[in-house]
Design an enzyme around this catalytic site. Structure first.
Site, mmCIF file in Angstrom:
data_model
loop_
_atom_site.group_PDB
_atom_site.id
_atom_site.type_symbol
_atom_site.label_atom_id
_atom_site.label_comp_id
_atom_site.label_asym_id
_atom_site.label_seq_id
_atom_site.Cartn_x
_atom_site.Cartn_y
_atom_site.Cartn_z
ATOM 1 C CE LYS A 12 0.876 1.074 4.594
ATOM 2 N NZ LYS A 12 1.685 2.213 5.061
ATOM 3 C CG ASP A 137 -0.239 -0.462 8.469
ATOM 4 O OD1 ASP A 137 -0.866 0.396 9.107
ATOM 5 O OD2 ASP A 137 0.889 -0.284 7.986
#
Ligand code: C5P
Length: 296
Positions: A12, A137
């Site tokens: 990401k 995350d």
């Protein structure tokens, strides 16, 4: 039971990352826009005959039992009655300490693979709850795509993504220590040498992200702090500007920076230019669709 399949573990970028005040448990709440991209690790997953076996194979310095994928297998077994043995080979491409969520995505992809192998058929919310035990995350990576993320990372609000821009990632060749980055930010705020930042609501993010990237209001609270820490950050951002990026920023707590370009050609031109100065330069596109690819 399907055997021997490969799950993608895309990394990401944080298009936006605002860090709120330190909480009483020592962690910080975040307000962030996460975006999965077309670059990442891959997990090759096989069943083993031996009950409860867990073989984690990955090149590099992390011992298997300390690997987050090993912890993901243990967390999955705590959540569902699954006794099957598994071997997971991690094809590692995302650098450590890069701010790209490589390990977190590996963990989420392992949960998705186990959900399939075990036949447990947990829904995304149940997988996200297991993911939250593994790291801040990890819940985002259960679905990926584009999301507005709050709390420590456990509140994930999917938002419509875009697939019409191109990215260049630059990693300076050193890792960033997340704990240290938070401590530096706290110290800078305590001494008032860096002001607090204003919040962006989900609705504002939804509309802003559709704007041309040169008008994006997004920022990363770690960037001003890290710019003072190492000249590499200033050089990366200046190099993106010189290469014609519409927007550039830091991902996570570093050390990777990214630039946004409107065409593949512009991104590739920037990549070849930046490759003269930096050891790790990749082009990628945002993955607008949520979900993890299971590649047979
Ligand atoms: O998530 P990770 O284990 O990499 O975090 C390392 C450190 O960063 C934590 O121990 C904590 O000090 C800090 N941190 C934080 N707030 C978060 C995530 C991490 O303060 N949301």
């Amino acid at each position: 039971m399907r055997d021997g399949f490969v799950v993608a573990a895309p990394c990401k970028i944080n298009i936006h990352l605002r860090v709120l005040d330190r909480r009483s448990d020592g962690f910080h709440d975040l307000e962030s826009v996460f975006q999965t991209i077309s670059f990442g690790d891959e997990l090759r997953v096989e069943s083993l005959k031996e009950r409860f076996a867990c073989d984690i194979l990955m090149d590099g310095p992390v011992p298997p039992e300390r690997n987050i994928v090993f912890k993901a297998v243990a967390a999955f077994r705590r959540a569902v009655p699954f006794e099957g043995g598994v071997r997971i080979r991690i094809e590692k491409r995302v650098p450590f300490g890069a701010g790209l969520g490589g390990g977190s995505s590996d963990a989420a992809s392992a949960l998705i693979a186990l959900n399939r192998i075990s036949g447990a058929d947990l829904d995304d919310a149940a997988l996200q709850a297991i993911a939250a035990e593994l790291g801040s995350d990890v819940p985002f990576f259960i679905r990926g795509g584009t999301a507005y993320v709050e709390g420590r990372g456990e509140r994930v609000l999917p938002i419509p993504g875009r697939a019409d821009y191109h990215l260049v990632l630059v990693n300076p060749g050193f890792a960033s220590d997340t704990g240290r980055a938070f401590a530096l930010l706290d110290a800078a705020r305590a001494s008032a040498s860096i002001p607090g930042s204003a919040g962006l609501s989900p609705d504002f993010v939804r509309s802003s992200i559709l704007e041309n990237a040169d008008r994006w209001p997004f920022f990363n609270d770690f960037l001003p702090v890290l710019l003072r820490e190492s000249p590499a950050y200033r050089r990366m951002i200046d190099d993106f500007t010189a290469a014609g990026a519409l927007f550039s920023s830091l991902s996570g707590s570093g050390a990777t920076c990214f630039g946004v370009f409107s065409s593949r050609k512009d991104a590739e031109t920037a990549q070849s230019r930046l490759s003269a100065s930096w050891p790790f330069v990749k082009t990628a596109v945002p993955l607008a669709r949520a979900g993890k690819a299971v590649l047979e």
